[in-house]
Design an enzyme around this catalytic site. Structure first.
Site, PDB file in Angstrom:
ATOM      1  N   HIS A 177       3.662  12.330  10.455  1.00  0.00           N
ATOM      2  CA  HIS A 177       3.123  10.980  10.634  1.00  0.00           C
ATOM      3  C   HIS A 177       3.662  10.083   9.522  1.00  0.00           C
ATOM      4  CE1 HIS A 177       0.433   7.823  11.844  1.00  0.00           C
ATOM      5  NE2 HIS A 177      -0.118   7.771  10.643  1.00  0.00           N
ATOM      6  N   GLY A 195      -3.401   2.299   8.583  1.00  0.00           N
ATOM      7  CA  GLY A 195      -3.831   0.975   8.149  1.00  0.00           C
ATOM      8  C   GLY A 195      -3.522   0.645   6.713  1.00  0.00           C
ATOM      9  N   LYS A 198       2.007   0.633   6.161  1.00  0.00           N
ATOM     10  CA  LYS A 198       3.348   1.219   6.321  1.00  0.00           C
ATOM     11  C   LYS A 198       4.234   0.340   7.209  1.00  0.00           C
ATOM     12  CE  LYS A 198       1.731   5.125   7.928  1.00  0.00           C
ATOM     13  NZ  LYS A 198       0.279   4.919   7.790  1.00  0.00           N
ATOM     14  N   ASP A 216       5.590   5.695  13.264  1.00  0.00           N
ATOM     15  CA  ASP A 216       4.384   6.422  13.632  1.00  0.00           C
ATOM     16  C   ASP A 216       4.582   7.933  13.574  1.00  0.00           C
ATOM     17  OD1 ASP A 216       1.640   6.286  14.276  1.00  0.00           O
ATOM     18  OD2 ASP A 216       2.094   6.852  16.320  1.00  0.00           O
ATOM     19  N   ARG A 282       3.053   5.917 -15.010  1.00  0.00           N
ATOM     20  CA  ARG A 282       3.509   4.780 -15.823  1.00  0.00           C
ATOM     21  C   ARG A 282       4.917   4.973 -16.371  1.00  0.00           C
ATOM     22  NH1 ARG A 282      -0.796   1.654 -17.707  1.00  0.00           N
ATOM     23  NH2 ARG A 282       0.876   0.306 -18.458  1.00  0.00           N
TER      24      ARG A 282
END
Length: 359
Positions: A177, A195, A198, A216, A282
């Site tokens: 996916h 949601g 992407k 998808d 970081r």
């Protein structure tokens, strides 16, 4: 982009492979794999008929015979009566040497030699250079249900093309996916919860001239020992779902150059929702990996929050990855510079106030 859109069910089997060494602090794995259980002679013939210039000569009832191995076998030793290590699960390739040798034998002798080969349960026979199979070969092919295919290609060329095609057909496959984009020549798989953004990021990258491979669901195939190839299902090739808008046709909106059929899988960028207090990388010294089909590829995790240009960050991530592949790691270079500064072994140009050589 929803989890259910364009979804389908495939029979999934477990696949295990010894992964290569990869120095990482975290590895994400895809466990479910669908590996094609069998490749028939019919499948091979119909998919490569034009490409390999083949025609069916005899043994049509054996087209559903299963090819057990992805290599071809030259039966020269078997024709001499030596069957130790005989590759009976492979397609048997008869070239000019084998056909010439058989033609010099009496029909009775031919039948004895060939019958022993056909009785081993071989899946099929290929005759190269457009040569004509001997009558004994045709009779035995019909009797044992072994198809004979004839190709106009030379044996060497046929072997190279057929081996590559069989390698692809036997390749282990899994479905992931996410959204696969070609960015600066690198295949980037964008992953994350439904949601998270992407498709919006992919659209922004496409607007900048990059190409969509799959949205998808991405089909990933292991070709050879370590090459992962991502592609789209024919059903949703060139289409994308964008929340609030619906289905869009990328080729119609941005042109045919905005889509492509397949791309190697080089980098995974994982999107996560930003939360207050969450730890983010970081320095870039800690590496992460994404494991699929027993192979590990670099992975970068990016937190999604308002105001961040995710498409730009993905583009920069690809450039950093490319630099690392060429042996230039910015994080490691700065770390080495800091260590030299603290140990008093800094290079002259590193002692300049501006952080670099004076023009």
């Amino acid at each position: 982009m929803s989890d259910s859109f364009f979804s389908y069910e495939d029979p999934l089997d477990d696949f295990s492979a010894e992964p290569p060494f990869f120095d990482e602090v975290e590895t994400e794995r895809i466990e479910t794999v669908h590996r094609k259980a069998s490749v028939t002679v019919r499948d091979f013939y119909e998919s490569a008929r034009k490409r390999l210039e083949m025609e069916l000569v005899a043994g049509e009832k054996g087209l559903d015979n299963v090819i057990g191995e992805k290599s071809l076998n030259r039966p020269a030793l078997a024709l001499a009566g030596y069957f130790k290590h005989f590759g009976n699960r492979r397609l048997q390739l008869f070239g000019a040497g084998e056909i010439s040798y058989l033609s010099d034998l009496r029909p009775e002798t031919q039948k004895v030699l060939l019958e022993e080969i056909f009785a081993k349960g071989i899946p099929g026979v290929i005759v190269s250079r457009g040569l004509r199979p001997t009558p004994s070969m045709i009779d035995l092919a019909e009797a044992f249900g072994v198809p004979i295919l004839r190709s106009r290609m030379k044996s060497k060329d046929f072997t190279a093309e057929a081996t590559m095609l069989l390698d692809q057909k036997f390749a282990p496959i899994t479905n992931i996916h996410g959204t696969l984009i070609d960015v600066r020549g690198k295949g980037v798989l964008i992953r994350g919860e439904s949601g998270v953004g992407k498709s919006e990021c992919a659209l922004a990258l496409i607007e900048r001239g990059y190409t969509l491979v799959a949205d998808d669901y991405v089909t990933v195939k292991l070709v050879g020992d370590d090459t992962l190839i991502g592609s789209s299902k024919e059903l949703n090739y060139g289409f994308m779902e964008c929340r609030g808008i619906g289905i869009i046709n990328i080729a119609s909106m941005f042109g045919i150059r905005a889509v492509r059929r397949a791309k190697t899988l080089d980098l995974v960028v994982s999107f996560v929702h930003w939360k207050d207090g969450m730890e983010e990388e970081r320095t870039g010294l800690a590496t992460q990996a994404f494991e699929v089909l027993g192979r590990r590829i670099p992975k970068i995790q990016l937190a999604v929050r308002p105001g961040r240009d995710m498409a730009r960050l993905v583009e920069v991530a690809v450039m950093v990855h490319s630099l690392r592949e060429m042996g230039h790691d910015p994080a490691q270079e700065l770390n080495d510079r800091l260590i030299r500064a603290m140990s008093g072994t800094a290079k002259p140009e590193e002692k300049q106030g501006g952080g670099g050589p004076v023009a």
